[in-house]
Design an enzyme around this catalytic site. Sequence first.
Site, PDB file in Angstrom:
ATOM      1  N   ARG A 179      34.009  35.874  51.771  1.00 11.41           N
ATOM      2  CA  ARG A 179      33.761  36.955  50.813  1.00 11.41           C
ATOM      3  C   ARG A 179      32.607  36.583  49.885  1.00 11.41           C
ATOM      4  NH1 ARG A 179      38.627  38.958  47.488  1.00 11.41           N
ATOM      5  NH2 ARG A 179      37.189  40.662  47.014  1.00 11.41           N
ATOM      6  N   CYS A 198      36.395  36.034  40.099  1.00 10.32           N
ATOM      7  CA  CYS A 198      36.887  36.239  41.475  1.00 10.32           C
ATOM      8  C   CYS A 198      36.614  37.692  41.830  1.00 10.32           C
ATOM      9  CB  CYS A 198      38.377  35.882  41.569  1.00 10.32           C
ATOM     10  SG  CYS A 198      39.430  36.784  40.404  1.00 10.32           S
TER      11      CYS A 198
END
Length: 272
Positions: free
Chosen positions: A182, A238
Amino acid sequence: MMNNQLIVSPQWLFENLNNPQVVIVDCRFSLADSQLGKKQYEANHIPGAYYLDLNQDLSSPVGEHGGRHPLPNIAELAEKLSAIGVNSQKTLVVAYDDSRLAFASRLWWLLRYLGHEQVAVLDGGFDCWEKAGYSVTKVIPTSRGGTFIPYVQSEKVVDFTYVKTHKDNPDVVLIDSREGDRYRGERESIDKVAGHIPGAVNYPWTEVTDASGCILPHIEQSQRWQNIDTTKEILVYCGSGVTACVNLLSLAIAGIPTAKLYAGSWSDWISY
């Protein structure tokens, strides 16, 4: 107790189930099914544990900006903490989940953000509690009544503007806590845009624990961060400000408690 109350073992918690100075909070949650955590709690949980929901209790409603899990309304969270018996500066809150500390760490960070240092996460979470043979229950505890007064530590959190204006500063380290694919933009199953904030380095939050959800030893937490210059300002993010808290816990265990959370994280960054 381990690491100055940052982590407690299942054995320690079992021995303190009836300690009036301990409040246990079940933080189980699933991003794929927002009702699953509460259903799991209602089916069985650690005796005496209360339930706090990531969406309903530990976050605010989603807006145009602020990310997928904006920080909760402080007054409302303080009221909920009081209702489950948390007294400021006195009660030790022990948070657990079954997701490698992802959601328990969110509560851990929130309490410290609100000036309550007496908070720990359960090593290994609910799974390790059960594997150790300790009992579970369906009984929902009644309200205990406490007095939680928040003292917001504003220096622990940063927003979009702060990150944008500071990320290229040589005295700032920006840490992306998501999984490597990611971070690299190879996969994005949650947010609308793939990639990472320019200049960020990748320290996946899943590396804080082993496959069973048990936290890695203190020495390994310290070694994880050995390439980070701790004299610099450390900003951690995040996808939505949740799993970054696992890295913040790891940093605290390693003796680096001053790192800051970009609460909106990637989902906020791309909203601009």
